[in-house]
Enzyme design. Structure first.
Site, PDB file in Angstrom:
ATOM      1  CG  HIS A   1      -5.773  -2.632   0.321  1.00 20.14           C
ATOM      2  ND1 HIS A   1      -4.933  -2.514  -0.761  1.00 20.14           N
ATOM      3  CD2 HIS A   1      -5.306  -1.749   1.237  1.00 20.14           C
ATOM      4  CE1 HIS A   1      -4.002  -1.601  -0.520  1.00 20.14           C
ATOM      5  NE2 HIS A   1      -4.200  -1.132   0.689  1.00 20.14           N
TER       6      HIS A   1
ATOM      7  CG  ASP B   1      -6.362  -4.292  -3.184  1.00 19.31           C
ATOM      8  OD1 ASP B   1      -7.149  -3.403  -2.817  1.00 19.31           O
ATOM      9  OD2 ASP B   1      -5.134  -4.242  -3.000  1.00 19.31           O
TER      10      ASP B   1
ATOM     11  CB  SER C   1      -0.948  -0.055   1.200  1.00 14.47           C
ATOM     12  OG  SER C   1      -2.085   0.749   0.984  1.00 14.47           O
TER      13      SER C   1
END
Lengths: 372, 372
Positions: free
Chosen positions: A324, A295, A141
Site C-alpha cells: 500500500h 497491497d 488511499s
C-alpha cells in the site's frame, strides 16, 4: 495546548488558504471560519479545462503529492496542466483540530465526512478559480476516496478519474484496521479524552500507530527482501524508528483521529441511499481504477468490486512489492507504472457523454441524489 | 493476583501433566518444577512407530487441535495412530506465568524459546513413553515453528513433518506484527509492568489484541464476503466481539507475552550459528510445507523460502479465503485440503536415509550443532 510547529509553511508549503466562511458539515455541525489549504502548479488555460485535482491521503499533505507525483516530463507535468493539490480537512494544513481555535479546537473538532471535503474543494475550484471542468481527479488511499466522491457527486465536471489503492466505500476490513489505528491513540494513558498536554505526550501511542502502519502498509516481501535499504535504512529497526515512527511522531493525534473517522465512514453510496451500484453508475468520467498487487489495505480483489460497478472503467494493476505504501514513492517501479497509466488515461479521447445522461446514470435524476 | 479459571480441565481437558523437574532453559534461566501438559489419543503400537506429535499455536491449547484436526476417518485418526498433543510452555496448561508460583510467577516468568519446548517435548516422548520414532510432527503457526525445530534438532527421530503456515525462522514482518501484539498488552494503563490485579483488568488491551488479530488473521475477502456468517455471526461487530474478543478476553496477558516473545525469537538457525540453509539441510524427514494462499501472517511466498532449503520437501498450497486463521477450522474447504495433504504425506513410502546422513546433512556433524 502547545502549538504544533510540524504543520508549517516551512515543512509543507508554500500553500495558500481559501476561506469557506462558516462551513456546514453533512452531519450537521459547522466549522467556523473554515480554511482549505492548497498548492497550485502550472497555469490554467483559456478554456479552463486543463486542471488536475489531487486530494491528499491519511496523514499526508500537498507537499508529498507534489514531490512524488509531479514532475517535468512525467504524466502530471506542470508544463501541460494546472495542478491543484488540496489538503483534506483535518490534515493539519486545512481546518483541523490542531489549528482551530475557540469551541471547535482539539477534541471538540466536529466529525467530518469525505463528502464535506469534496464540497469544500468544489467551492475552491468553482468560486475561486471559476473552473467547471476537471481533466483528471486522482489520489491514493483516502485521496482515492475523495476521487470516487468527486466522480459520483459531480459527474458532469469530472472527465477522468484515477482512484489509486482506495475504495468508493470503506470495507469491513478497513473499518477494523482503522479501529486499531484509532485505539493506538485513544488507548494511550496520555490521551486524556483528546485533551493531552501537547501532541508529543502521546508519543507511545504515535509510535504504536506507526508500527501498525509498518505491519499493514507493506508486503511481507518488502521486509523479506530488505527493500528499506533502497531508501537508505540499513536495518529493520532503523526503518521502523527512523522512517515510520519519525514520520508519525510529530503529528497531532486529534488530527489523525479526525481523518481516521472520515476514512472509516467514507462511502459514496451515502448519496444514493446506500446503493453502491447506483452511486457508481452515476459516474461519467473515464476511470482507471489503479491498484497495487501486494497491497494489504486495499488489495486488487477489493478494488475490483468498485471497478466492476463503474461504467467506463478499467482495472489497472501496478506490480510493487512495497504494498500500500508504494504510494509514498519509495519504489521506483511503482512510480513508473503509475505514470504510464496516468499518461495513458490523460491522452485517451473522451466520449461525448452529454447526449443522454439518463442512460449513463441508470435513470437516476439529480433529485434522487441524497445530500448533493 | 486472582486465579484465572480459564485454563482448567473443564475448558481444555482432559490433559495430563509430565514433570521435567527443574528445567534449564536455553537462555540460562530455570523453571522450577516445570510441567508439560499433554493429551493422547489412540494407542501406541508394538514397534512404537505410529506416533503423531502435535504442538500448539499462539494462544491455543491441546483442545482446539483435538477438535479441529483429529477424527475418525480423517488423516489424523486415533484408530490408526498414537497422537500426542502437547501444550507449549506459556499457554496456561503447561508451565506458564499464570500457573507458576514462587519467584517465577507472573511477570517474573523466564524467557522461553521454541527450542526449550522441543527439548521438553523430547523428554516427554522418550522418557515417559519410550518413543524414538515419530511418524509425523505437524502444527500450525507457532506449532509449525516447533515442527521445524523438531525436524532440525532431532532429524533421525522425525520421519515426516508438516509445518502449516509457520516459518523456520520468524521474519522481520512477524517481528513487527508481534511487537504490536505485545504493545497492545504492555501499553494498557492496567498492565503495571505485568503486575495487574487480575488478567481481566487488562481488558482494553486484550480487546485491542483481538482486533489486531482480526485485521491480520483473515483475508479482506473473508470480510468482503461476510464469511463470518458461516460460523454463526450475523454482523461484523458480532464477529469482532462475540468471536475474536471473547476468545482472547479470558486469557492471561503474561501468558500471551511469554508466547509472543518465543514466537518472535523462533529460529532453527540458532542451532547452526545463524545459517538457515545448514539448519534446514539437516532435516531427514519427508516434509510437506503447507501454506494458505490468502495468509497475511505467513504467506506462501514466505513459506517457500524455507521449503526451498529443505532437502526432501514439497510446497503445498491450501486455497482458503479465511487466511491465517483458517487454522481454527472455520473454513471447511481448508480442512478438506489439509486432510488430503496430511493423508498423502502419511502414506508416502519413506526413503532409507540411514545410509549416508552426512550427504543429506550437507556434511554437518553433530559437533557442529550449537546447543543440541
Amino acid at each position: 495546548m502547545a502549538q504544533n510547529n510540524y504543520y508549517s509553511q516551512e515543512n509543507h508549503g508554500p500553500y495558500q488558504l481559501f476561506s469557506l466562511g462558516d462551513f456546514q458539515l453533512e452531519d450537521g455541525e459547522t466549522i467556523g471560519n473554515c480554511n482549505i489549504a492548497y498548492s497550485t502548479f502550472g497555469a490554467l488555460n483559456a478554456n479552463k479545462d486543463n486542471t488536475i485535482l489531487i486530494p491528499t491521503w491519511y496523514s499526508g499533505t500537498s507537499k508529498i503529492m507534489e514531490q512524488v507525483y509531479l514532475g517535468k516530463g512525467r504524466a502530471i507535468d506542470p508544463a501541460n496542466y494546472f495542478i491543484v493539490i488540496v489538503n483534506q480537512i483535518g490534515n493539519g494544513l486545512s481546518a483541523s483540530p490542531s489549528n482551530t481555535s475557540g469551541p471547535w479546537k482539539g477534541a471538540k473538532f466536529p466529525r467530518v465526512k469525505i463528502g464535506d471535503d469534496v464540497r469544500a474543494q468544489h467551492r475552491l475550484l468553482t468560486e475561486h478559480f471559476g473552473i467547471e471542468t476537471l481533466a483528471l481527479v486522482m489520489g491514493g488511499s483516502m485521496g482515492a476516496q475523495q476521487t470516487w466522491e468527486w466522480a459520483v457527486r459531480y459527474p458532469d465536471m469530472v472527465k477522468r478519474a484515477a482512484p489509486i489503492a482506495g475504495r468508493a466505500r470503506a470495507t469491513s476490513h478497513n473499518f477494523l484496521f482503522i479501529e486499531t489505528l484509532m485505539y493506538s491513540l485513544t488507548g494511550d494513558p496520555a490521551w486524556n479524552d483528546g485533551n493531552y498536554v501537547e501532541s508529543g505526550a502521546v508519543h507511545r501511542g504515535l509510535c504504536h500507530h506507526a508500527d501498525l502502519w509498518s505491519v499493514m502498509g507493506y508486503s511481507t516481501k518488502f521486509f523479506e527482501r530488505e527493500m528499506y535499504r533502497n531508501i537508505g535504512f540499513s536495518t529493520l529497526e532503523d526503518f521502523r524508528s527512523g522512517f515510520m515512527q519519525n514520520y508519525f511522531l510529530p503529528m497531532d493525534p486529534n488530527n489523525l483521529l479526525c481523518m481516521a473517522r472520515k476514512w472509516q465512514q467514507g462511502d459514496v453510496s451515502n448519496l444514493t441511499n446506500g446503493d453502491l451500484a447506483s452511486a457508481l453508475g452515476r459516474i461519467r468520467a473515464k476511470v482507471f481504477v489503479i491498484c497495487i498487487d501486494e497491497d494489504r489495505v486495499c488489495p486488487p480483489s477489493d478494488c475490483e468490486v468498485d471497478q466492476k460497478l463503474t461504467p467506463d472503467s478499467e482495472l489497472k494493476v501496478v506490480q510493487s512489492q512495497a504494498g500500500h505504501l508504494a504510494l509514498f514513492g519509495l519504489d521506483p517501479a511503482y512510480l513508473e507504472q503509475v505514470d504510464d497509466y496516468l499518461g495513458e488515461l490523460l491522452t485517451l479521447p473522451l466520449q461525448d457523454k452529454t447526449g443522454n445522461p439518463e442512460l449513463i446514470k441508470g435513470g437516476l435524476t439529480e433529485s434522487d441524489l441524497v445530500g448533493a
